[in-house]
Design a protein around this motif. Structure first.
Motif, PDB file in Angstrom:
ATOM      1  N   SER A 159      32.583 -27.767  39.806  1.00  0.00           N
ATOM      2  CA  SER A 159      33.347 -26.513  39.838  1.00  0.00           C
ATOM      3  C   SER A 159      32.485 -25.364  40.343  1.00  0.00           C
ATOM      4  O   SER A 159      32.950 -24.489  41.095  1.00  0.00           O
ATOM      5  N   HIS A 160      31.235 -25.354  39.929  1.00  0.00           N
ATOM      6  CA  HIS A 160      30.298 -24.312  40.354  1.00  0.00           C
ATOM      7  C   HIS A 160      30.119 -24.353  41.870  1.00  0.00           C
ATOM      8  O   HIS A 160      30.129 -23.307  42.533  1.00  0.00           O
ATOM      9  N   HIS A 161      29.975 -25.539  42.421  1.00  0.00           N
ATOM     10  CA  HIS A 161      29.855 -25.689  43.873  1.00  0.00           C
ATOM     11  C   HIS A 161      31.131 -25.245  44.585  1.00  0.00           C
ATOM     12  O   HIS A 161      31.064 -24.618  45.653  1.00  0.00           O
ATOM     13  N   GLY A 163      33.132 -22.938  43.707  1.00  0.00           N
ATOM     14  CA  GLY A 163      33.100 -21.481  43.738  1.00  0.00           C
ATOM     15  C   GLY A 163      32.149 -20.955  44.791  1.00  0.00           C
ATOM     16  O   GLY A 163      32.449 -19.989  45.508  1.00  0.00           O
ATOM     17  N   ALA A 164      30.990 -21.593  44.906  1.00  0.00           N
ATOM     18  CA  ALA A 164      30.003 -21.157  45.896  1.00  0.00           C
ATOM     19  C   ALA A 164      30.545 -21.324  47.313  1.00  0.00           C
ATOM     20  O   ALA A 164      30.382 -20.433  48.162  1.00  0.00           O
ATOM     21  N   ILE A 165      31.179 -22.448  47.562  1.00  0.00           N
ATOM     22  CA  ILE A 165      31.721 -22.705  48.898  1.00  0.00           C
ATOM     23  C   ILE A 165      32.808 -21.682  49.244  1.00  0.00           C
ATOM     24  O   ILE A 165      32.873 -21.177  50.379  1.00  0.00           O
ATOM     25  N   ALA A 166      33.632 -21.349  48.255  1.00  0.00           N
ATOM     26  CA  ALA A 166      34.660 -20.327  48.487  1.00  0.00           C
ATOM     27  C   ALA A 166      34.017 -18.983  48.829  1.00  0.00           C
ATOM     28  O   ALA A 166      34.495 -18.250  49.709  1.00  0.00           O
ATOM     29  N   MET A 167      32.917 -18.666  48.156  1.00  0.00           N
ATOM     30  CA  MET A 167      32.240 -17.392  48.400  1.00  0.00           C
ATOM     31  C   MET A 167      31.636 -17.311  49.801  1.00  0.00           C
ATOM     32  O   MET A 167      31.529 -16.225  50.372  1.00  0.00           O
ATOM     33  N   THR A 168      31.229 -18.444  50.342  1.00  0.00           N
ATOM     34  CA  THR A 168      30.586 -18.420  51.655  1.00  0.00           C
ATOM     35  C   THR A 168      31.554 -18.140  52.798  1.00  0.00           C
ATOM     36  O   THR A 168      31.131 -17.719  53.878  1.00  0.00           O
ATOM     37  N   GLN A 169      32.837 -18.364  52.572  1.00  0.00           N
ATOM     38  CA  GLN A 169      33.790 -18.254  53.682  1.00  0.00           C
ATOM     39  C   GLN A 169      33.834 -16.851  54.273  1.00  0.00           C
ATOM     40  O   GLN A 169      33.886 -16.674  55.492  1.00  0.00           O
ATOM     41  N   GLY A 170      33.801 -15.847  53.400  1.00  0.00           N
ATOM     42  CA  GLY A 170      33.813 -14.472  53.896  1.00  0.00           C
ATOM     43  C   GLY A 170      32.562 -14.128  54.671  1.00  0.00           C
ATOM     44  O   GLY A 170      32.616 -13.433  55.690  1.00  0.00           O
ATOM     45  N   GLU A 171      31.407 -14.618  54.196  1.00  0.00           N
ATOM     46  CA  GLU A 171      30.150 -14.361  54.901  1.00  0.00           C
ATOM     47  C   GLU A 171      30.134 -15.028  56.275  1.00  0.00           C
ATOM     48  O   GLU A 171      29.747 -14.400  57.272  1.00  0.00           O
ATOM     49  N   ILE A 172      30.567 -16.271  56.336  1.00  0.00           N
ATOM     50  CA  ILE A 172      30.575 -16.978  57.617  1.00  0.00           C
ATOM     51  C   ILE A 172      31.524 -16.302  58.608  1.00  0.00           C
ATOM     52  O   ILE A 172      31.224 -16.158  59.791  1.00  0.00           O
ATOM     53  N   GLN A 181      24.414 -15.756  57.896  1.00  0.00           N
ATOM     54  CA  GLN A 181      25.570 -16.599  58.167  1.00  0.00           C
ATOM     55  C   GLN A 181      25.154 -18.063  58.293  1.00  0.00           C
ATOM     56  O   GLN A 181      25.843 -18.961  57.800  1.00  0.00           O
ATOM     57  N   ASP A 182      24.023 -18.293  58.952  1.00  0.00           N
ATOM     58  CA  ASP A 182      23.520 -19.662  59.077  1.00  0.00           C
ATOM     59  C   ASP A 182      23.144 -20.239  57.717  1.00  0.00           C
ATOM     60  O   ASP A 182      23.397 -21.423  57.439  1.00  0.00           O
ATOM     61  N   LEU A 183      22.543 -19.423  56.861  1.00  0.00           N
ATOM     62  CA  LEU A 183      22.202 -19.877  55.519  1.00  0.00           C
ATOM     63  C   LEU A 183      23.471 -20.207  54.727  1.00  0.00           C
ATOM     64  O   LEU A 183      23.523 -21.202  53.999  1.00  0.00           O
ATOM     65  N   ALA A 184      24.496 -19.372  54.879  1.00  0.00           N
ATOM     66  CA  ALA A 184      25.761 -19.637  54.202  1.00  0.00           C
ATOM     67  C   ALA A 184      26.361 -20.963  54.659  1.00  0.00           C
ATOM     68  O   ALA A 184      26.876 -21.743  53.852  1.00  0.00           O
ATOM     69  N   GLN A 185      26.297 -21.250  55.955  1.00  0.00           N
ATOM     70  CA  GLN A 185      26.811 -22.520  56.455  1.00  0.00           C
ATOM     71  C   GLN A 185      25.996 -23.683  55.916  1.00  0.00           C
ATOM     72  O   GLN A 185      26.552 -24.744  55.584  1.00  0.00           O
ATOM     73  N   GLN A 186      24.698 -23.502  55.801  1.00  0.00           N
ATOM     74  CA  GLN A 186      23.848 -24.528  55.203  1.00  0.00           C
ATOM     75  C   GLN A 186      24.270 -24.805  53.763  1.00  0.00           C
ATOM     76  O   GLN A 186      24.315 -25.961  53.321  1.00  0.00           O
ATOM     77  N   MET A 187      24.591 -23.744  53.024  1.00  0.00           N
ATOM     78  CA  MET A 187      25.061 -23.908  51.647  1.00  0.00           C
ATOM     79  C   MET A 187      26.344 -24.742  51.610  1.00  0.00           C
ATOM     80  O   MET A 187      26.501 -25.624  50.762  1.00  0.00           O
ATOM     81  N   ASP A 189      27.401 -26.951  53.810  1.00  0.00           N
ATOM     82  CA  ASP A 189      27.124 -28.335  54.190  1.00  0.00           C
ATOM     83  C   ASP A 189      26.473 -29.106  53.042  1.00  0.00           C
ATOM     84  O   ASP A 189      26.893 -30.232  52.704  1.00  0.00           O
ATOM     85  N   VAL A 190      25.465 -28.514  52.439  1.00  0.00           N
ATOM     86  CA  VAL A 190      24.735 -29.198  51.372  1.00  0.00           C
ATOM     87  C   VAL A 190      25.615 -29.390  50.141  1.00  0.00           C
ATOM     88  O   VAL A 190      25.683 -30.485  49.556  1.00  0.00           O
ATOM     89  N   GLN A 191      26.304 -28.334  49.736  1.00  0.00           N
ATOM     90  CA  GLN A 191      27.071 -28.419  48.496  1.00  0.00           C
ATOM     91  C   GLN A 191      28.333 -29.263  48.652  1.00  0.00           C
ATOM     92  O   GLN A 191      28.779 -29.899  47.691  1.00  0.00           O
TER      93      GLN A 191
END
Length: 204
Positions: A159-161, A163-172, A181-187, A189-191
């Motif tokens: 569930s924590h992951h 939430g993190a993935i949802a948070m990255t969408q706005g940044e990307i 933005q590249d770091l957010a995409q890495q997050m 992919d990894v998560q």
């Protein structure tokens, strides 16, 4: 927010000093080479989306590290879950170092502090963290309790992951600082891969 665990503090300091690189692929936690950054301000290309993402994702990562430390302290946890938790701890501690490196270089201490007490998307509540801690504490010498603590960790981290993935969408989509933005995409992919791994461990 709780004081960072000692191991996280050490990892963040080490990551920041080492440039926070993993195989040369992760963005570097170096002050941007712009005059604005040298004066303690965000570079021109960094926008409000970038700054908000730094401030909210950092405590989100800190909680994932704390969760991982809790389950890693439990004797009898399966090797597969232990390996996953260690990778989450190491990877997210490194990313914390990168994000804090930018925030410090850009003079964003006040913003980071303001958001440090906020509950970001997918973060555990105090009750959920307390439940995980109690299960871990009660698991000594009890295989059933260990299994319950491990299952709870995996479900909560999934569930924590999410939430993190949802948070990255706005940044990307809307961020202006390409490295972030590249770091957010890495997050993402990894998560995403780790969530699939968790599903397998839970037998889903």
């Amino acid at each position: 927010m709780k004081k960072l665990p000692a191991v996280l503090t050490a990892l963040v300091v080490t990551a920041a000093l080492a440039g926070c690189s993993t195989g040369g692929e992760a963005p570097q936690a170096e002050a941007p080479a712009s005059s604005a950054a040298s004066e303690g301000a965000a570079p021109a290309e960094a926008n409000d989306t970038d700054l908000h993402f730094l401030a909210m994702m950092t405590p989100h990562h800190e909680q994932a590290v704390e969760m991982s430390e809790i389950i890693l302290a439990v004797d009898g946890v399966s090797d597969a879950t232990r390996d996953l938790a260690q990778r989450i701890l190491d990877g997210q501690a490194e990313e914390i170092g990168i994000m804090r490196g930018w925030a410090d270089a850009w003079g964003q201490d006040d913003l980071m502090q303001m958001h440090s007490v906020h509950v970001a998307n997918g973060m555990l509540t105090g009750d959920q963290m307390g439940s995980l801690e109690r299960l871990a504490d009660a698991s000594a010498g009890d295989a059933t309790a260990v299994a319950e603590a491990e299952k709870t960790f995996l479900e909560l981290m999934h569930s924590h992951h999410e939430g993190a993935i949802a948070m990255t969408q706005g940044e990307i989509a809307d961020g202006g600082y390409t490295d972030l933005q590249d770091l957010a995409q890495q997050m993402v992919d990894v998560q995403t891969a780790e969530m699939a791994e968790i599903d397998g461990l839970l037998g889903r």
